[in-house]
Design an enzyme around this catalytic site. Structure first.
Site, mmCIF file in Angstrom:
data_model
loop_
_atom_site.group_PDB
_atom_site.id
_atom_site.type_symbol
_atom_site.label_atom_id
_atom_site.label_comp_id
_atom_site.label_asym_id
_atom_site.label_seq_id
_atom_site.Cartn_x
_atom_site.Cartn_y
_atom_site.Cartn_z
ATOM 1 N N CYS A 141 14.873 -14.848 8.241
ATOM 2 C CA CYS A 141 14.877 -15.690 9.440
ATOM 3 C C CYS A 141 14.226 -14.958 10.607
ATOM 4 O O CYS A 141 14.366 -13.754 10.761
ATOM 5 C CB CYS A 141 16.322 -16.079 9.799
ATOM 6 S SG CYS A 141 16.410 -17.226 11.179
ATOM 7 N N HIS A 187 5.834 -1.761 2.429
ATOM 8 C CA HIS A 187 5.425 -2.909 3.250
ATOM 9 C C HIS A 187 6.127 -4.184 2.838
ATOM 10 O O HIS A 187 5.654 -5.277 3.158
ATOM 11 C CB HIS A 187 3.896 -3.089 3.162
ATOM 12 C CG HIS A 187 3.157 -1.914 3.733
ATOM 13 N ND1 HIS A 187 1.862 -1.598 3.354
ATOM 14 C CD2 HIS A 187 3.516 -0.956 4.626
ATOM 15 C CE1 HIS A 187 1.467 -0.516 4.012
ATOM 16 N NE2 HIS A 187 2.454 -0.099 4.778
HETATM 17 C C1 BV8 Z 1 3.692 0.709 12.497
HETATM 18 C C2 BV8 Z 1 1.947 -6.084 4.425
HETATM 19 C C3 BV8 Z 1 4.927 1.251 14.421
HETATM 20 C C4 BV8 Z 1 1.362 -7.338 4.982
HETATM 21 C C5 BV8 Z 1 0.546 -4.285 5.292
HETATM 22 C C6 BV8 Z 1 -0.509 5.840 13.142
HETATM 23 C C7 BV8 Z 1 0.864 5.858 12.904
HETATM 24 C C8 BV8 Z 1 1.585 4.687 12.824
HETATM 25 C C9 BV8 Z 1 0.942 3.453 12.952
HETATM 26 C C10 BV8 Z 1 -0.414 3.413 13.181
HETATM 27 C C11 BV8 Z 1 -1.141 4.607 13.266
HETATM 28 N N1 BV8 Z 1 -2.445 4.269 13.481
HETATM 29 C C12 BV8 Z 1 -2.558 2.921 13.512
HETATM 30 C C13 BV8 Z 1 -1.348 2.376 13.354
HETATM 31 C C14 BV8 Z 1 -1.082 0.955 13.365
HETATM 32 C C15 BV8 Z 1 -1.152 0.306 11.989
HETATM 33 C C16 BV8 Z 1 -2.300 0.785 11.141
HETATM 34 O O1 BV8 Z 1 -2.125 1.584 10.237
HETATM 35 N N2 BV8 Z 1 -3.476 0.246 11.426
HETATM 36 C C17 BV8 Z 1 -4.639 0.571 10.630
HETATM 37 C C18 BV8 Z 1 -5.560 -0.645 10.628
HETATM 38 C C19 BV8 Z 1 -5.282 1.794 11.226
HETATM 39 N N3 BV8 Z 1 0.096 0.517 11.284
HETATM 40 C C20 BV8 Z 1 1.083 -0.354 11.487
HETATM 41 O O2 BV8 Z 1 1.018 -1.262 12.270
HETATM 42 C C21 BV8 Z 1 2.353 -0.121 10.707
HETATM 43 N N4 BV8 Z 1 3.456 -0.228 11.592
HETATM 44 O O3 BV8 Z 1 3.111 1.713 12.570
HETATM 45 O O4 BV8 Z 1 4.675 0.348 13.367
HETATM 46 C C22 BV8 Z 1 6.279 0.966 14.891
HETATM 47 C C23 BV8 Z 1 7.242 1.949 14.794
HETATM 48 C C24 BV8 Z 1 8.515 1.683 15.272
HETATM 49 C C25 BV8 Z 1 8.825 0.437 15.811
HETATM 50 C C26 BV8 Z 1 7.855 -0.560 15.874
HETATM 51 C C27 BV8 Z 1 6.566 -0.304 15.401
HETATM 52 C C28 BV8 Z 1 2.558 -1.215 9.654
HETATM 53 C C29 BV8 Z 1 1.441 -1.245 8.668
HETATM 54 C C30 BV8 Z 1 1.798 -2.210 7.517
HETATM 55 C C31 BV8 Z 1 0.885 -3.407 7.570
HETATM 56 N N5 BV8 Z 1 1.183 -4.285 6.428
HETATM 57 N N6 BV8 Z 1 0.903 -5.071 4.277
HETATM 58 C C32 BV8 Z 1 0.420 -7.976 4.012
HETATM 59 O O5 BV8 Z 1 0.164 -7.421 2.938
HETATM 60 O O6 BV8 Z 1 -0.066 -9.078 4.358
HETATM 61 S S1 BV8 Z 1 -0.743 -3.227 5.085
HETATM 62 C C33 BV8 Z 1 -1.828 -3.909 3.988
HETATM 63 O O7 BV8 Z 1 -2.939 -3.054 4.054
HETATM 64 C C34 BV8 Z 1 -1.417 -3.933 2.532
HETATM 65 O O8 BV8 Z 1 -0.169 -3.322 2.328
HETATM 66 C C35 BV8 Z 1 -2.467 -3.133 1.809
HETATM 67 O O9 BV8 Z 1 -1.927 -2.323 0.824
HETATM 68 C C36 BV8 Z 1 -2.970 -2.322 2.908
HETATM 69 C C37 BV8 Z 1 -4.474 -2.050 2.779
HETATM 70 O O10 BV8 Z 1 -4.552 -0.862 2.321
HETATM 71 P P1 BV8 Z 1 -4.927 -0.646 0.759
HETATM 72 O O11 BV8 Z 1 -3.752 -0.978 -0.068
HETATM 73 O O12 BV8 Z 1 -5.477 0.697 0.700
HETATM 74 O O13 BV8 Z 1 -6.003 -1.725 0.428
HETATM 75 P P2 BV8 Z 1 -7.513 -1.665 0.833
HETATM 76 O O14 BV8 Z 1 -8.098 -2.967 0.524
HETATM 77 O O15 BV8 Z 1 -7.630 -1.098 2.204
HETATM 78 O O16 BV8 Z 1 -8.130 -0.570 -0.150
HETATM 79 C C38 BV8 Z 1 -8.147 -0.806 -1.540
HETATM 80 C C39 BV8 Z 1 -8.617 0.495 -2.138
HETATM 81 O O17 BV8 Z 1 -8.652 0.338 -3.545
HETATM 82 C C40 BV8 Z 1 -10.030 0.889 -1.713
HETATM 83 O O18 BV8 Z 1 -10.069 2.285 -1.500
HETATM 84 C C41 BV8 Z 1 -10.887 0.510 -2.937
HETATM 85 O O19 BV8 Z 1 -12.012 1.358 -3.082
HETATM 86 C C42 BV8 Z 1 -9.906 0.755 -4.048
HETATM 87 N N7 BV8 Z 1 -10.113 -0.036 -5.257
HETATM 88 C C43 BV8 Z 1 -10.592 -1.299 -5.354
HETATM 89 N N8 BV8 Z 1 -10.542 -1.696 -6.648
HETATM 90 C C44 BV8 Z 1 -10.007 -0.676 -7.363
HETATM 91 C C45 BV8 Z 1 -9.732 0.388 -6.484
HETATM 92 N N9 BV8 Z 1 -9.199 1.548 -6.903
HETATM 93 C C46 BV8 Z 1 -8.930 1.667 -8.220
HETATM 94 N N10 BV8 Z 1 -9.164 0.689 -9.122
HETATM 95 C C47 BV8 Z 1 -9.700 -0.493 -8.736
HETATM 96 N N11 BV8 Z 1 -9.933 -1.457 -9.645
HETATM 97 ZN ZN ZN Z 2 18.595 -18.060 10.746
#
Ligand code: BV8
Ligand code: ZN
Length: 320
Positions: A138, A130
């Site tokens: 840009c 990501h």
């Molecule tokens: C795309 C950067 C298509 C920005 C981020 C199926 C296939 C393809 C796409 C999709 C699909 N279904 C849905 C989609 C669309 C979408 C998606 O996934 N939506 C979700 C909501 C369902 N995906 C996209 O849009 C992706 N792009 O598919 O494009 C395409 C193809 C061709 C041409 C054009 C377009 C892009 C997704 C990337 C988004 N960007 N990050 C930023 O950071 O601001 S994602 C963002 O979410 C972060 O990277 C972060 O990592 C992630 C969240 O996930 P986690 O890392 O798991 O974090 P979270 O808080 O959720 O969980 C934390 C975990 O840790 C928990 O389980 C918790 O219990 C645990 N935890 C907490 N503390 C601890 C711990 N574990 C251990 N120790 C601890 N101490």
């Molecule tokens: Zn430029």
């Protein structure tokens, strides 16, 4: 049930994993925000996913940037600031050490905080799915300007978030980062009470686009954070490299560390690893956060990645 030192891992489970790990060659790790939680950085889910009462995922989109570039830049400037104040934790170092010990081990990171890089994780074995907060590029379609490793904080004076304690407190007990997020929000909003959800913008200053980072090459485009937003494709080169590694043979082990495995296509790599023969080992604070159902012979280590990961790798990497 006896557990290994203070990690809380049942000794029999640790023994079974250690014996298997010793025989592993090709290992893939998918890591997420939970890996950095005990460094004091909030995760995306729950309270950690809110910034000044705005949903982080609603800000991480090209549309949000198009509509309110000043707001989105403040969100990213705040996260850059926090990430620079944070330190890698033992899990970041343990993953880097395992990579040095086994060149057939790759880490796919969903994190953009730069902490794995600062833990000297071998770069050719770390794939940033990501992007990173510290690249900027840009937005002008006809311009290819990109600046890597941009650690200036803030990038422009207008983004100088109120000088405040970063609110980072890699607490000894709260390992999900949610307490850290709460204290950050309070520090940012200057209130000691919960954020007033009704005041959604919470006095976030309006910034003029001319005061935001501008492209020095084309002088005709705003610069944006070099992260992958929702609705954007993951970096093609990175995906091709990972796909080639996966295609190169069977996979012995897939580690799923600190991720809710709900973001696609990143989460899909777990299933690809499974289809290449991998056994799954999950490390998560929340025992309910499994990436699909686990099979007999998989592992689920409940607890803080900062404690669990160095412990389960110890037989290979020694004491971190
Ligand atoms: C795309 C950067 C298509 C920005 C981020 C199926 C296939 C393809 C796409 C999709 C699909 N279904 C849905 C989609 C669309 C979408 C998606 O996934 N939506 C979700 C909501 C369902 N995906 C996209 O849009 C992706 N792009 O598919 O494009 C395409 C193809 C061709 C041409 C054009 C377009 C892009 C997704 C990337 C988004 N960007 N990050 C930023 O950071 O601001 S994602 C963002 O979410 C972060 O990277 C972060 O990592 C992630 C969240 O996930 P986690 O890392 O798991 O974090 P979270 O808080 O959720 O969980 C934390 C975990 O840790 C928990 O389980 C918790 O219990 C645990 N935890 C907490 N503390 C601890 C711990 N574990 C251990 N120790 C601890 N101490
Ligand atoms: Zn430029």
């Amino acid at each position: 049930m006896p557990s290994a030192e203070n990690s809380g891992i049942p000794a029999a489970e640790l023994q079974r994993f250690t014996a298997y790990l010793r025989g592993c060659k090709r290992i893939l790790a998918l890591v997420g925000a939970g890996l950095s939680a005990s460094s004091g950085l909030p995760t995306f889910r729950g309270a950690g996913g809110l910034w000044r009462s705005l949903d982080a995922t609603a800000l991480a989109t090209p549309e949000a940037f198009e509509r309110t570039p000043g707001l989105v830049w403040q969100f990213y400037s705040y996260r850059r600031h926090m990430a620079l104040q944070a330190e890698p934790n033992k899990a970041h170092y343990a993953l880097a050490e395992l990579a040095r010990k086994n060149e057939d081990f790759i880490t796919l990171s969903q994190n953009v905080d730069g902490l794995s890089q600062r833990a000297n994780h071998p770069s050719e074995q770390l794939h940033l799915l990501h992007g990173t907060l510290f690249d900027i590029k840009c937005t002008n379609f006809y311009c290819d300007y990109t600046r890597e490793n941009e650690f200036t904080d803030p990038i422009v004076p207008a983004l100088d978030i109120p000088k405040l304690d970063s609110g980072l407190n890699p607490s000894a007990v709260d390992k999900t980062g949610e307490e850290a997020a709460k204290s950050m929000r309070e520090a940012l909003s200057g209130t000691q009470t919960e954020i007033d959800i009704s005041d959604a913008n919470n006095q976030i200053p309006e910034l003029d686009a001319k005061d935001l980072p501008q492209c020095p090459k084309c002088n005709d485009g705003l610069l944006r954070p070099g992260v992958v937003w929702f609705g954007e494709a993951l970096p093609e080169k990175t995906m091709n490299t990972v796909d080639e590694w996966i295609a190169a043979g069977t996979i012995d082990l897939c580690l799923v560390i600190g991720t809710s495995a709900r973001i696609w296509p990143a989460a899909g790599y777990i299933h690809e690893a499974r289809s290449k023969g991998a056994r799954i080992a999950v490390c998560n604070m929340d025992p309910k956060d499994t990436p699909g159902e686990l099979h007999k012979g998989d592992w689920f280590f409940t607890g803080d990645a900062g404690v669990i990961v160095p412990e389960i790798f110890k037989s290979i990497i020694g004491e971190i």
